[in-house]
Design an enzyme around this catalytic site. Sequence first.
Site, PDB file in Angstrom:
ATOM      1  CG  HIS A  49      -7.858 117.357  17.733  1.00  0.00           C
ATOM      2  ND1 HIS A  49      -7.765 116.474  18.787  1.00  0.00           N
ATOM      3  CD2 HIS A  49      -9.085 117.176  17.216  1.00  0.00           C
ATOM      4  CE1 HIS A  49      -8.882 115.794  18.889  1.00  0.00           C
ATOM      5  NE2 HIS A  49      -9.706 116.199  17.956  1.00  0.00           N
TER       6      HIS A  49
ATOM      7  CD  GLU B 235      -3.940 116.810  19.345  1.00  0.00           C
ATOM      8  OE1 GLU B 235      -4.855 116.005  19.084  1.00  0.00           O
ATOM      9  OE2 GLU B 235      -4.126 117.894  19.930  1.00  0.00           O
TER      10      GLU B 235
ATOM     11  CB  CYS C  11     -11.107 117.333  21.209  1.00  0.00           C
ATOM     12  SG  CYS C  11     -12.375 116.773  20.047  1.00  0.00           S
TER      13      CYS C  11
END
EC number: 4.3.2.10
Length: 194
Positions: free
Chosen positions: A176, A178, A77
Amino acid sequence: MEVAVIKYNAGNVQSVLYAMERLGAQATLTDDWETIQKADKVIFPGQGEASTAMKYLKERKLDQLIRSLKQPFFGICLGLQLLCEHSEEYDTSCLGIFPIQVKKFPPLDKVPHIGWNNLQNLQSPLLKGLDESAYVYYVHSYYATVHPKYTIATSHYINDFSALLQRDNYYAMQAHPEKSSVTGEKILTNFLNL
């Protein structure tokens, strides 16, 4: 495997640490030069604002360290944006790993870009096992332009932008991983296996 997660006063760090734990990697949040240099892999996460983050990096000379690293390095990001040459966000000079400009989305649609979007034009070992049905989760108002050499996947929101970048040992992702379910876990696993 030792993973250094670079501390630089940006958000989104805890979710990256949890993701590493789920994948069985030992991750340490740090701005210590020696710890970062010795790590098997380095992750540069982030949510926040470019100029403040660059100021923190320069104060600790982490900008110099990041440019010198030889192990696999993954920017996420804001981490992707700071690896580029320049950001329109507060006219910020960034790290210059990628000779790419970071621009603000034009206000033609809802900005920031928040939500799920698919990856297109995939071309890297980082994306092994994925295809253009792979969706990832985005939250961003700024984007890296598409580069013919260093863009390894694109997405489209208002215009095409670099979803992922690679140059030598440096990898970066605007979304992202994650927070991107199975697709994100696959990308992080591929990174850990590089």
